[in-house]
Design a protein around this motif. Structure first.
Motif, mmCIF file in Angstrom:
data_model
loop_
_atom_site.group_PDB
_atom_site.id
_atom_site.type_symbol
_atom_site.label_atom_id
_atom_site.label_comp_id
_atom_site.label_asym_id
_atom_site.label_seq_id
_atom_site.Cartn_x
_atom_site.Cartn_y
_atom_site.Cartn_z
ATOM 1 N N TYR A 187 37.935 5.971 -1.538
ATOM 2 C CA TYR A 187 37.587 7.101 -2.665
ATOM 3 C C TYR A 187 36.679 6.829 -3.497
ATOM 4 C CZ TYR A 187 38.376 10.411 -6.763
ATOM 5 O OH TYR A 187 38.207 11.328 -7.675
ATOM 6 N N ASP A 188 35.430 7.951 -3.301
ATOM 7 C CA ASP A 188 34.456 8.030 -4.180
ATOM 8 C C ASP A 188 34.678 7.311 -5.498
ATOM 9 O OD1 ASP A 188 31.589 7.868 -4.721
ATOM 10 O OD2 ASP A 188 31.648 9.790 -4.395
ATOM 11 N N ILE A 189 34.188 5.844 -5.479
ATOM 12 C CA ILE A 189 34.610 5.325 -6.669
ATOM 13 C C ILE A 189 33.193 6.012 -7.968
ATOM 14 C CG2 ILE A 189 35.390 3.482 -6.486
ATOM 15 C CD1 ILE A 189 33.307 1.594 -6.466
ATOM 16 N N MET A 202 30.007 15.435 11.041
ATOM 17 C CA MET A 202 30.446 15.786 9.776
ATOM 18 C C MET A 202 30.570 14.838 9.181
ATOM 19 S SD MET A 202 28.209 18.058 8.350
ATOM 20 C CE MET A 202 27.396 18.631 7.031
ATOM 21 N N ALA A 203 32.537 15.077 9.217
ATOM 22 C CA ALA A 203 33.021 14.444 8.590
ATOM 23 C C ALA A 203 33.135 12.843 8.803
ATOM 24 C CB ALA A 203 34.424 14.631 8.419
ATOM 25 N N GLN A 204 32.674 12.510 9.583
ATOM 26 C CA GLN A 204 32.726 10.902 9.543
ATOM 27 C C GLN A 204 31.221 10.783 9.233
ATOM 28 O OE1 GLN A 204 34.696 9.523 11.431
ATOM 29 N NE2 GLN A 204 33.644 7.542 12.894
ATOM 30 N N ASN A 205 30.511 11.475 8.810
ATOM 31 C CA ASN A 205 28.903 10.630 8.445
ATOM 32 C C ASN A 205 29.419 10.616 6.996
ATOM 33 O OD1 ASN A 205 26.410 10.265 8.602
ATOM 34 N ND2 ASN A 205 25.302 12.902 8.002
ATOM 35 N N SER A 206 29.677 11.921 6.112
ATOM 36 C CA SER A 206 30.094 11.976 5.213
ATOM 37 C C SER A 206 31.098 10.526 4.279
ATOM 38 C CB SER A 206 31.403 12.834 4.745
ATOM 39 O OG SER A 206 31.697 12.530 3.292
ATOM 40 N N ALA A 207 31.770 10.248 5.643
ATOM 41 C CA ALA A 207 32.842 9.035 5.040
ATOM 42 C C ALA A 207 32.402 7.918 5.318
ATOM 43 C CB ALA A 207 34.192 8.858 6.851
ATOM 44 N N ARG A 208 30.595 7.698 6.802
ATOM 45 C CA ARG A 208 30.036 6.545 6.353
ATOM 46 C C ARG A 208 29.610 6.251 5.254
ATOM 47 N NH1 ARG A 208 26.881 7.914 10.772
ATOM 48 N NH2 ARG A 208 28.909 8.329 12.026
ATOM 49 N N ASN A 209 28.920 7.700 4.497
ATOM 50 C CA ASN A 209 27.926 8.127 3.290
ATOM 51 C C ASN A 209 28.751 7.228 2.410
ATOM 52 O OD1 ASN A 209 25.653 8.610 4.493
ATOM 53 N ND2 ASN A 209 26.644 10.831 4.411
ATOM 54 N N THR A 210 29.885 7.541 2.026
ATOM 55 C CA THR A 210 30.924 7.199 0.556
ATOM 56 C C THR A 210 31.642 5.504 0.774
ATOM 57 O OG1 THR A 210 32.543 9.519 0.811
ATOM 58 C CG2 THR A 210 33.053 7.932 -0.493
ATOM 59 N N LEU A 211 31.881 5.605 2.283
ATOM 60 C CA LEU A 211 32.047 3.629 2.129
ATOM 61 C C LEU A 211 30.535 2.992 1.831
ATOM 62 C CD1 LEU A 211 33.205 1.459 3.622
ATOM 63 C CD2 LEU A 211 32.449 1.561 6.190
ATOM 64 N N PRO A 219 38.568 1.542 2.680
ATOM 65 C CA PRO A 219 38.314 2.214 3.785
ATOM 66 C C PRO A 219 39.705 2.462 4.549
ATOM 67 C CG PRO A 219 36.816 0.320 4.440
ATOM 68 C CD PRO A 219 38.218 0.072 2.895
ATOM 69 N N THR A 220 39.523 3.766 5.302
ATOM 70 C CA THR A 220 41.414 3.552 6.296
ATOM 71 C C THR A 220 40.427 3.686 8.198
ATOM 72 O OG1 THR A 220 42.037 4.549 5.099
ATOM 73 C CG2 THR A 220 42.715 4.845 7.907
ATOM 74 N N PHE A 221 40.901 2.856 9.280
ATOM 75 C CA PHE A 221 40.056 2.664 9.962
ATOM 76 C C PHE A 221 41.788 2.272 11.264
ATOM 77 C CE2 PHE A 221 37.051 -0.478 7.958
ATOM 78 C CZ PHE A 221 35.918 0.391 8.182
ATOM 79 N N ASP A 222 40.836 3.390 12.883
ATOM 80 C CA ASP A 222 41.846 3.464 13.922
ATOM 81 C C ASP A 222 41.599 2.770 14.768
ATOM 82 O OD1 ASP A 222 44.200 3.815 14.557
ATOM 83 O OD2 ASP A 222 43.899 6.119 15.027
#
Length: 157
Positions: free
Chosen positions: A83-85, A1-10, A71-74
């Motif tokens: 951050y959502d601009i 769920m959090a991964q999907n949100s990060a992808r949408n923000t990106l 974005p932050t990648f590991d």
């Protein structure tokens, strides 16, 4: 769920930054081609300085948004989409500055007087500061709350 949100923000940030980059490049290239090259006989040093101020303002706002949206990648996996601009606050002000500068640049092709629209930026900043100081939600001004008056009607209850 959090991964999907990060992808949408990106994805949203990348789309927004691409749109702003094209807007900035399009307005400035149009100005260079139509005003600096084709109408160079009526071009002055003042116009160049105003255009340079506009370019510096748009570039600084764009790079502020670009830096906030990183974005932050590991190890190749997306950790944070940045951050959502598209949110309110400083990001919104940066968008407004970019739009005003591009508007001024495009219209300054036709008349030098359109550079006056750049004065909207410090005017709005001054207005915001004044409203912040006068606002009733300001912690400094709201510390002295008026005392509640107790009337005879309230005492009877």
């Amino acid at each position: 769920m959090a991964q999907n949100s990060a992808r949408n923000t990106l994805k949203g940030n990348q789309t927004r930054l691409r749109y702003l980059r094209n807007l900035i490049l399009g307005s400035n290239l149009s100005y260079i081609l139509l005003r600096m090259i084709l109408r160079k006989n009526s071009y002055t040093v003042v116009q160049f300085l105003l255009w340079l101020i506009s370019v510096l303002l748009t570039a600084s706002c764009y790079f502020f948004l670009y830096d906030a949206a990183k974005p932050t990648f590991d190890k190749g996996t997306l950790i944070d989409g940045g951050y959502d601009i598209s949110k309110e606050g400083w990001m919104e002000y940066c968008h407004d500055i970019i739009y005003i500068c591009c508007f001024s640049t495009i219209l300054a092709i036709f008349s030098q007087k359109f550079w006056y629209t750049l004065l909207l930026i410090p005017t709005y900043a001054l207005y915001s500061v004044i409203c912040l100081l006068i606002s009733p939600t300001n912690p400094v001004s709201s510390s002295k709350k008026p005392k509640k008056l107790v009337t005879n009607e309230h005492r009877r209850r």
